[in-house]
Structure formats: structure tokens, C-alpha cells
Design an enzyme around this catalytic site. Sequence first.
Site, PDB file in Angstrom:
ATOM      1  N   SER A   1      46.430  40.266  38.098  1.00  0.00           N
ATOM      2  CA  SER A   1      45.854  41.262  38.558  1.00  0.00           C
ATOM      3  C   SER A   1      45.775  41.307  40.136  1.00  0.00           C
ATOM      4  O   SER A   1      44.891  40.661  40.571  1.00  0.00           O
ATOM      5  CB  SER A   1      44.282  41.627  38.073  1.00  0.00           C
TER       6      SER A   1
ATOM      7  N   HIS B   1      49.658  43.841  37.273  1.00  0.00           N
ATOM      8  CA  HIS B   1      48.489  44.472  36.535  1.00  0.00           C
ATOM      9  C   HIS B   1      47.699  45.242  37.823  1.00  0.00           C
ATOM     10  O   HIS B   1      47.319  44.599  38.570  1.00  0.00           O
ATOM     11  CB  HIS B   1      47.545  43.655  35.909  1.00  0.00           C
TER      12      HIS B   1
ATOM     13  N   ASP C   1      44.521  47.806  38.570  1.00  0.00           N
ATOM     14  CA  ASP C   1      43.346  48.299  38.312  1.00  0.00           C
ATOM     15  C   ASP C   1      42.610  49.236  39.111  1.00  0.00           C
ATOM     16  O   ASP C   1      42.354  49.333  40.372  1.00  0.00           O
ATOM     17  CB  ASP C   1      42.082  47.074  38.398  1.00  0.00           C
TER      18      ASP C   1
ATOM     19  N   MET D   1      39.775  52.012  39.787  1.00  0.00           N
ATOM     20  CA  MET D   1      38.339  52.154  39.456  1.00  0.00           C
ATOM     21  C   MET D   1      37.966  53.459  40.070  1.00  0.00           C
ATOM     22  O   MET D   1      38.185  53.636  41.248  1.00  0.00           O
ATOM     23  CB  MET D   1      37.640  50.895  39.630  1.00  0.00           C
TER      24      MET D   1
ATOM     25  N   HIS E   1      46.067  49.996  34.645  1.00  0.00           N
ATOM     26  CA  HIS E   1      44.919  49.957  33.856  1.00  0.00           C
ATOM     27  C   HIS E   1      43.891  51.372  34.317  1.00  0.00           C
ATOM     28  O   HIS E   1      43.225  50.909  35.684  1.00  0.00           O
ATOM     29  CB  HIS E   1      44.182  48.751  33.832  1.00  0.00           C
TER      30      HIS E   1
ATOM     31  N   MET F   1      40.668  52.831  34.803  1.00  0.00           N
ATOM     32  CA  MET F   1      39.179  52.841  34.724  1.00  0.00           C
ATOM     33  C   MET F   1      38.593  54.179  35.342  1.00  0.00           C
ATOM     34  O   MET F   1      37.768  53.853  36.205  1.00  0.00           O
ATOM     35  CB  MET F   1      38.625  51.406  35.018  1.00  0.00           C
TER      36      MET F   1
ATOM     37  N   MET G   1      39.265  44.359  26.739  1.00  0.00           N
ATOM     38  CA  MET G   1      38.400  43.912  27.799  1.00  0.00           C
ATOM     39  C   MET G   1      37.550  42.937  27.330  1.00  0.00           C
ATOM     40  O   MET G   1      36.838  42.992  26.261  1.00  0.00           O
ATOM     41  CB  MET G   1      37.743  45.023  28.362  1.00  0.00           C
TER      42      MET G   1
ATOM     43  N   ASP H   1      42.166  41.281  28.939  1.00  0.00           N
ATOM     44  CA  ASP H   1      41.999  41.385  30.377  1.00  0.00           C
ATOM     45  C   ASP H   1      40.376  40.886  30.794  1.00  0.00           C
ATOM     46  O   ASP H   1      39.365  41.482  30.377  1.00  0.00           O
ATOM     47  CB  ASP H   1      41.976  42.876  30.776  1.00  0.00           C
TER      48      ASP H   1
HETATM   49  C1  DX5 Z   1      38.238  44.239  35.449  1.00  0.00           C
HETATM   50  C2  DX5 Z   1      39.664  44.422  35.575  1.00  0.00           C
HETATM   51  C3  DX5 Z   1      40.443  43.405  35.412  1.00  0.00           C
HETATM   52  C4  DX5 Z   1      40.107  42.218  36.491  1.00  0.00           C
HETATM   53  C5  DX5 Z   1      40.377  40.841  35.987  1.00  0.00           C
HETATM   54  O1  DX5 Z   1      37.404  45.505  35.316  1.00  0.00           O
HETATM   55  O2  DX5 Z   1      40.077  45.348  34.815  1.00  0.00           O
HETATM   56  O3  DX5 Z   1      41.915  43.624  35.449  1.00  0.00           O
HETATM   57  O4  DX5 Z   1      40.692  42.260  37.635  1.00  0.00           O
HETATM   58  O5  DX5 Z   1      40.087  39.706  36.853  1.00  0.00           O
HETATM   59  P1  DX5 Z   1      39.675  38.421  36.567  1.00  0.00           P
HETATM   60  O6  DX5 Z   1      40.852  37.780  35.956  1.00  0.00           O
HETATM   61  O7  DX5 Z   1      39.128  37.800  37.838  1.00  0.00           O
HETATM   62  O8  DX5 Z   1      38.561  38.665  35.387  1.00  0.00           O
HETATM   63 ZN    ZN Z   2      42.478  45.481  34.240  1.00  0.00          ZN
END
Ligand code: DX5
Ligand code: ZN
Length: 218
Positions: A8, A33, A35, A37, A66, A68, A137, A175
Amino acid sequence: MRPLIAPSVLASDFANLQSEVEMLNKSQADWLHIDIMDGRFVPNISFGFPVMQAIKKYAQKPMDVHLMIVEPELYIEQFRAAGADVISVHVEACNHLHRTIQQIKATGAKAGVAVNPHTSVSLLEDIIADLDLVCLMSVNPGFGGQKFIENTYRKTEALKNLIIQRNSQALIEIDGGINQQNAPLLLNSGADVLVAGSFVFSAQDPIATIAELKKSSI
Ligand code: DX5
Ligand code: ZN
């Protein structure tokens, strides 16, 4: 079978994004990956299209995005144009999940659904056959570096059974909070793709850490 490893980028050094992506290119990582948000679906804001495009410029591996975010259907085409190869939307964020999955597929991207820790995988019963990926998750989404939720093993097994029952081709991605200890247990429960943020990027040697995760086996 070896897992696919998806580091990630959220946990990388944003001030040195080019060298972080080049490190991932050299490593045994299978996907990047990404993320996204929005400060509404989750209580945090990460980054958006310009940063994704900057990553894409150097990435030699598929981008696993991903989302969110609320109302992801408003931005699917833009994420595809910014370089997404796999796009996952949250089941909790979609009123018309079937339509949104078809919309993702129409762009040519692979379609995934992400599932919060409190959401039962039985909700996917009537969509699982249409999916390329389910992202379970194993932490509450919003932040890297959180503690792995142990109930994920049971959920992974339930999802694996559903996939077999419905003759689905979907891969199971896990994840959040992944490390060397829980990786083999997750594979044993049926996981195919492991996302790892802080475990990879806070390591002394991220390339070796990715290689270790890749070697995980049942
Ligand atoms: C959390 C993200 C994850 C996160 C994982 O909201 O979707 O992808 O970056 O990070 P670690 O491996 O540090 O939990
Ligand atoms: Zn993620």
C-alpha cells in the site's frame, strides 16, 4: 500457491514517491495498492487523481485502487483514466452495487468490492459471480498501521466457501495489519492477495520484506 503481494503506497514516503515506486518495480510486488479516502466514507483524506497519475508515470505493475469514498459511481471513469487496473468500491457505499460493478467493467478495469469488518460476506451472495476481487478489510478503513482484526480468518473461510458455491472467479484480498505472522494463516484460510502498508514501508529493507511475504505459504 504463492500469494499476490500488493504494497500500500499510503505508507510510502510521499516526498520521494518516484523512488518508492521504482523500489516497488524492482521488488516482487505484484500490484500497487492505492488507497483513496474522501474524509466522508472514512475519517481521513489521502490523495487523489494528480498523485495517482504521478504514480502511474513510473509504475510498471497494475494499480489496485481501493475507493474509500461515498458515491464512487461519480468517479469510476476518472479513476480508470488516472491509471486504475483494478477498482474496488465499498459495499457500504453503494446503493446500486450491481450497476456500479457493471460500470467498472465497462471501463475495462477489473471490478472489486471491499467489505468493512462489521459487514457479513453473506451480503455478497448475489453479486459474487460478477466480481473479480473481494477486498476484506482486516482493520477499520481510514488509516494505515492499525492492529489486525482476528475475526478476519473466519470471514475469509466463509467467503472462500461462497466463492466455490457460486462458481465465482473472484480473488480474495485482505487489507490491513498484515505481517509475516498472520500472512500464512490468511493463506490457509483462502486468501489470494495480501495488502501490506506499514509492514513493508517501515521495514529496514522493504524489498526483502516483500520477498518474505511472497514466500509465505500454508
Ligand atoms: C486502510 C487501507 C489499507 C492500509 C493498510 O484504510 O485500506 O490499505 O493502507 O496499511 P497497513 O498494512 O499499515 O495496515
Ligand atoms: Zn486499502
